[in-house]
Design a protein around this motif. Structure first.
Motif, PDB file in Angstrom:
ATOM      1  N   PRO A 135     -42.924  59.717 -20.701  1.00 21.63           N
ATOM      2  CA  PRO A 135     -43.530  61.029 -20.463  1.00 21.63           C
ATOM      3  C   PRO A 135     -44.488  61.469 -21.563  1.00 21.63           C
ATOM      4  CG  PRO A 135     -41.198  61.096 -19.933  1.00 21.63           C
ATOM      5  CD  PRO A 135     -41.462  59.762 -20.576  1.00 21.63           C
ATOM      6  N   MET A 136     -44.221  61.121 -22.812  1.00 23.47           N
ATOM      7  CA  MET A 136     -45.122  61.500 -23.901  1.00 23.47           C
ATOM      8  C   MET A 136     -46.465  60.785 -23.780  1.00 23.47           C
ATOM      9  SD  MET A 136     -42.409  61.573 -27.063  1.00 23.47           S
ATOM     10  CE  MET A 136     -43.629  62.005 -28.287  1.00 23.47           C
ATOM     11  N   VAL A 137     -46.442  59.557 -23.314  1.00 29.32           N
ATOM     12  CA  VAL A 137     -47.670  58.792 -23.095  1.00 29.32           C
ATOM     13  C   VAL A 137     -48.422  59.369 -21.903  1.00 29.32           C
ATOM     14  CG1 VAL A 137     -48.590  56.533 -22.422  1.00 29.32           C
ATOM     15  CG2 VAL A 137     -46.777  56.686 -24.150  1.00 29.32           C
ATOM     16  N   MET A 138     -47.673  59.682 -20.851  1.00 30.98           N
ATOM     17  CA  MET A 138     -48.298  60.147 -19.610  1.00 30.98           C
ATOM     18  C   MET A 138     -49.057  61.469 -19.791  1.00 30.98           C
ATOM     19  SD  MET A 138     -45.444  58.965 -16.845  1.00 30.98           S
ATOM     20  CE  MET A 138     -46.428  59.397 -15.429  1.00 30.98           C
ATOM     21  N   ILE A 139     -48.622  62.320 -20.727  1.00 29.05           N
ATOM     22  CA  ILE A 139     -49.338  63.584 -20.949  1.00 29.05           C
ATOM     23  C   ILE A 139     -50.317  63.493 -22.119  1.00 29.05           C
ATOM     24  CG2 ILE A 139     -47.479  64.964 -19.946  1.00 29.05           C
ATOM     25  CD1 ILE A 139     -46.840  65.895 -22.868  1.00 29.05           C
ATOM     26  N   GLY A 140     -50.438  62.319 -22.742  1.00 30.04           N
ATOM     27  CA  GLY A 140     -51.387  62.138 -23.838  1.00 30.04           C
ATOM     28  C   GLY A 140     -50.895  62.657 -25.180  1.00 30.04           C
ATOM     29  N   MET A 141     -49.614  62.915 -25.297  1.00 33.77           N
ATOM     30  CA  MET A 141     -49.053  63.438 -26.541  1.00 33.77           C
ATOM     31  C   MET A 141     -48.846  62.336 -27.576  1.00 33.77           C
ATOM     32  SD  MET A 141     -45.488  65.495 -26.848  1.00 33.77           S
ATOM     33  CE  MET A 141     -45.050  66.364 -28.330  1.00 33.77           C
ATOM     34  N   ALA A 142     -48.612  61.109 -27.123  1.00 38.48           N
ATOM     35  CA  ALA A 142     -48.307  60.002 -28.032  1.00 38.48           C
ATOM     36  C   ALA A 142     -48.857  58.702 -27.466  1.00 38.48           C
ATOM     37  CB  ALA A 142     -46.797  59.885 -28.229  1.00 38.48           C
ATOM     38  N   ILE A 143     -48.901  57.739 -28.334  1.00 30.21           N
ATOM     39  CA  ILE A 143     -49.253  56.364 -27.983  1.00 30.21           C
ATOM     40  C   ILE A 143     -48.009  55.530 -28.251  1.00 30.21           C
ATOM     41  CG2 ILE A 143     -50.650  54.365 -28.667  1.00 30.21           C
ATOM     42  CD1 ILE A 143     -52.793  56.429 -29.542  1.00 30.21           C
ATOM     43  N   ARG A 144     -47.750  54.552 -27.392  1.00 27.31           N
ATOM     44  CA  ARG A 144     -46.642  53.615 -27.616  1.00 27.31           C
ATOM     45  C   ARG A 144     -47.218  52.260 -27.987  1.00 27.31           C
ATOM     46  NH1 ARG A 144     -40.972  54.684 -27.254  1.00 27.31           N
ATOM     47  NH2 ARG A 144     -40.773  56.723 -26.277  1.00 27.31           N
ATOM     48  N   GLU A 145     -46.834  51.753 -29.143  1.00 28.52           N
ATOM     49  CA  GLU A 145     -47.165  50.388 -29.525  1.00 28.52           C
ATOM     50  C   GLU A 145     -46.002  49.513 -29.066  1.00 28.52           C
ATOM     51  OE1 GLU A 145     -47.848  47.751 -33.572  1.00 28.52           O
ATOM     52  OE2 GLU A 145     -48.098  49.928 -33.668  1.00 28.52           O
ATOM     53  N   VAL A 146     -46.291  48.458 -28.333  1.00 32.16           N
ATOM     54  CA  VAL A 146     -45.261  47.577 -27.788  1.00 32.16           C
ATOM     55  C   VAL A 146     -45.261  46.283 -28.586  1.00 32.16           C
ATOM     56  CG1 VAL A 146     -44.456  46.364 -25.720  1.00 32.16           C
ATOM     57  CG2 VAL A 146     -45.669  48.555 -25.496  1.00 32.16           C
ATOM     58  N   ARG A 147     -44.106  45.975 -29.193  1.00 30.48           N
ATOM     59  CA  ARG A 147     -44.006  44.791 -30.039  1.00 30.48           C
ATOM     60  C   ARG A 147     -42.762  43.985 -29.691  1.00 30.48           C
ATOM     61  NH1 ARG A 147     -46.685  45.397 -35.053  1.00 30.48           N
ATOM     62  NH2 ARG A 147     -46.106  43.212 -35.315  1.00 30.48           N
ATOM     63  N   PRO A 148     -42.909  42.668 -29.453  1.00 29.31           N
ATOM     64  CA  PRO A 148     -41.737  41.819 -29.267  1.00 29.31           C
ATOM     65  C   PRO A 148     -40.941  41.768 -30.570  1.00 29.31           C
ATOM     66  CG  PRO A 148     -43.756  40.677 -28.612  1.00 29.31           C
ATOM     67  CD  PRO A 148     -44.163  41.930 -29.309  1.00 29.31           C
ATOM     68  N   VAL A 149     -39.631  41.692 -30.446  1.00 30.34           N
ATOM     69  CA  VAL A 149     -38.732  41.623 -31.604  1.00 30.34           C
ATOM     70  C   VAL A 149     -38.204  40.204 -31.712  1.00 30.34           C
ATOM     71  CG1 VAL A 149     -36.569  42.467 -32.585  1.00 30.34           C
ATOM     72  CG2 VAL A 149     -38.089  44.051 -31.373  1.00 30.34           C
ATOM     73  N   ILE A 150     -38.283  39.647 -32.893  1.00 33.40           N
ATOM     74  CA  ILE A 150     -37.715  38.324 -33.140  1.00 33.40           C
ATOM     75  C   ILE A 150     -36.253  38.511 -33.494  1.00 33.40           C
ATOM     76  CG2 ILE A 150     -37.764  36.286 -34.631  1.00 33.40           C
ATOM     77  CD1 ILE A 150     -40.752  36.899 -35.107  1.00 33.40           C
ATOM     78  N   ASP A 151     -35.382  37.896 -32.732  1.00 31.69           N
ATOM     79  CA  ASP A 151     -33.951  38.010 -32.984  1.00 31.69           C
ATOM     80  C   ASP A 151     -33.543  36.880 -33.931  1.00 31.69           C
ATOM     81  OD1 ASP A 151     -31.279  38.567 -33.023  1.00 31.69           O
ATOM     82  OD2 ASP A 151     -31.053  38.615 -30.852  1.00 31.69           O
TER      83      ASP A 151
END
Length: 115
Positions: free
Chosen positions: A96-112
C-alpha cells in the motif's frame, strides 16, 4: 521458495520531522497487506525502523543522521518467501505504501548462509 528482503525507502527528512504517531497515522493500513502475506505463506518478518541511527566504519562513526547526501533512506523492511525475483517484485508492487507513492521498495534476494 527463496528468501527476499523488501527494503522500504522513504524521505527521511520529511518523516524525521514527524512524531511516531504522525508518521504512522499518515501511513496506509499495512496490517491487511501483511495479513494477506501471512495467509499466503509468503511472510517471514518485518518492521519499521526509527529514523535515528549511526554509520559505522573502520575509523569513524557518523551520527548526524541516518543519511549522508540524500533525503531518501531506509525506514523499514520485510522478509518474504517468493518463487523468484519476479514474484517478489510483484509482492513489493502490491505494498500500500508503494501504491500511493509514499515509499519505494527495493527488492533484494537474501543469501542463506546457514544452509
Amino acid at each position: 521458495m527463496k528468501k527476499f528482503m523488501l527494503i522500504v525507502r522513504e524521505d527521511l527528512e520529511k518523516i524525521g520531522k514527524m512524531t511516531d504517531e504522525e508518521r504512522f497515522a499518515s501511513s496506509p493500513n499495512m496490517v491487511e497487506w501483511i495479513d494477506g502475506l501471512i495467509e499466503s505463506g509468503n511472510y517471514i518478518t518485518g518492521t519499521p525502523l526509527l529514523i535515528e541511527g549511526r554509520y559505522v566504519g573502520k575509523d569513524y562513526v557518523q551520527s548526524d543522521g541516518p543519511f549522508i547526501e540524500s533525503n531518501e533512506g531506509i525506514s523499514g523492511f520485510d522478509l518474504i518467501w517468493a518463487e523468484n525475483l519476479e514474484q517478489a517484485t510483484a509482492i513489493a508492487q502490491s505494498c500500500p505504501m508503494v501504491m500511493i507513492g509514499m515509499a519505494i521498495r527495493e527488492v533484494r534476494p537474501v543469501i542463506d548462509m546457514l544452509t
